[in-house]
Design a protein around this motif. Structure first.
Motif, short mmCIF file in Angstrom:
data_model
loop_
_atom_site.label_atom_id
_atom_site.label_comp_id
_atom_site.label_asym_id
_atom_site.label_seq_id
_atom_site.Cartn_x
_atom_site.Cartn_y
_atom_site.Cartn_z
N ILE A 41 -5.65 -2.59 6.48
CA ILE A 41 -5.40 -3.13 7.82
C ILE A 41 -3.96 -3.66 7.93
CG2 ILE A 41 -6.02 -5.01 9.40
CD1 ILE A 41 -8.92 -4.66 8.49
N SER B 2 -1.17 0.55 18.94
CA SER B 2 -1.75 1.78 18.39
C SER B 2 -0.86 2.29 17.26
CB SER B 2 -1.94 2.85 19.48
OG SER B 2 -0.80 2.97 20.27
N PRO B 3 -1.16 1.83 16.04
CA PRO B 3 -0.32 2.17 14.89
C PRO B 3 -0.38 3.66 14.57
CG PRO B 3 -2.33 1.09 14.17
CD PRO B 3 -2.31 1.00 15.67
N PHE C 233 -0.18 6.75 11.57
CA PHE C 233 -0.83 6.91 10.26
C PHE C 233 0.03 7.72 9.30
CE2 PHE C 233 -4.09 5.55 13.05
CZ PHE C 233 -4.98 4.83 12.28
N HIS D 155 2.91 -1.61 10.87
CA HIS D 155 3.54 -0.52 11.60
C HIS D 155 3.83 -0.93 13.04
CE1 HIS D 155 3.97 3.56 13.44
NE2 HIS D 155 4.70 3.70 12.35
N PRO E 30 -1.14 4.43 5.54
CA PRO E 30 -1.58 3.04 5.38
C PRO E 30 -2.73 2.92 4.38
CG PRO E 30 -2.31 3.94 7.50
CD PRO E 30 -1.35 4.94 6.91
N ASP F 145 -1.27 -2.76 6.52
CA ASP F 145 -0.28 -1.69 6.67
C ASP F 145 -0.25 -1.18 8.12
OD1 ASP F 145 0.39 -1.86 4.04
OD2 ASP F 145 -0.66 -0.03 3.40
N LEU F 146 -1.43 -1.13 8.74
CA LEU F 146 -1.50 -0.68 10.13
C LEU F 146 -0.83 -1.71 11.05
CD1 LEU F 146 -5.18 0.64 10.06
CD2 LEU F 146 -3.12 2.03 10.38
#
Ligand SMILES: Cc1cc2nc3c(=O)[nH]c(=O)nc-3n(C[C@H](O)[C@H](O)[C@H](O)COP(=O)(O)O)c2cc1C
Length: 186
Positions: free
Chosen positions: A158, A148-149, A151, A164, A155, A160-161
Motif C-alpha cells: 500500500i 489513482s496510482p 502500477f 506514487h 509496488p 508504494d501505491l
C-alpha cells in the motif's frame, strides 16, 4: 522564497495520502500549513490512528473555523495548496467559490493569486455533478490529480501505491523526491 505549502485534509477516505505528504514535506524542512475539515480530522484518526498532536514540528495547524488565519489572505505568501484527499463536498465548495470556512477560502485565495492548486479527489463512481465540479475547477486553474496510482513501478504494498500519488503531487510543485522509481522508457 518561503518553503511553505498549504495542505487541506478533508473527509474523504485515504487520509494516508495526506499523512505521507505531510511527513515527506516536514522531512524536507518545508512548513506545512495544515487545514483539516472536522470530518477530515475524524477520518484521519479512524483510518490512521493519528491525532493532531502527532504531527511533526513544522506542521502549523490552522483551524477551519478561523477566517482570521493568515491563509485567508492572498497577502500571506505560500507556494500553493494541495487538497488531499478531497471529498466531493469540498470539491463542490471550491468549484462554487465559497469561502465560509478556511479550507475553501484558502483554495479560493490560491486560485485568485494564480498559485498552484492541486486537488486529489477520492470517490467512486463520480456523478455528473462531481465531474462538472472538477471541470470547473480545472478551468479556473486547478490541477485535478485523482488518487489513482500507477502500477508500472511494481509496488510491493500500500505505501508504494500511496508514494506514487504523493510523488506525482510533489512533481507539480517541482519538489525533488525519490518516492518511486520513474519510468524512463524500456
Ligand atoms: C469513513 C468515511 C469515509 C468517507 N469517504 C468519502 C470519500 O471517499 N469521498 C467523499 O467524497 N466523501 C466521503 N465521505 C463523506 C464525507 O465525509 C462527507 O460528505 C463530509 O460532508 C465531507 O465533509 P468535508 O468536505 O468538510 O470534509 C466519507 C465519510 C466517512 C465517514
Amino acid at each position: 522564497m518561503s518553503k511553505n505549502l498549504v495542505v487541506g485534509l478533508t473527509g474523504a477516505s485515504g487520509s494516508i495520502y495526506a499523512q505521507t505528504l505531510i511527513n515527506v514535506l516536514a522531512g524536507m524542512d518545508w512548513q506545512v500549513e495544515l487545514v483539516m475539515s472536522p470530518t477530515g480530522e475524524q477520518i484521519l484518526t479512524y483510518e490512521t490512528g493519528i491525532t493532531r498532536t502527532s504531527f511533526p514540528e513544522n506542521v502549523h495547524i490552522h483551524e477551519n473555523t478561523n477566517l482570521f488565519s493568515a491563509l485567508a489572505s492572498g497577502s500571506y505568501r505560500t507556494q500553493g495548496m494541495v487538497v488531499i484527499p478531497c471529498s466531493m463536498n469540498t470539491l463542490g465548495l471550491m468549484a462554487t467559490g465559497t469561502g465560509e470556512h478556511l479550507l475553501a477560502r484558502a483554495a479560493q485565495v490560491t486560485l485568485k493569486e494564480r498559485r498552484p492548486l492541486v486537488v486529489v479527489p477520492r470517490e467512486m463512481p463520480y456523478n455528473i455533478i462531481h465531474l462538472e465540479n472538477m471541470l470547473r475547477l480545472a478551468r479556473a486553474g486547478a490541477t485535478i490529480m485523482p488518487a489513482s496510482p500507477g502500477f508500472y513501478h511494481h509496488p510491493k504494498g500500500i505505501q508504494d501505491l500511496v508514494n506514487h500519488v504523493v510523488g506525482r503531487v510533489l512533481d507539480q510543485f517541482g519538489i525533488e523526491h525519490t518516492l518511486f522509481e520513474r519510468w524512463s522508457g524500456q
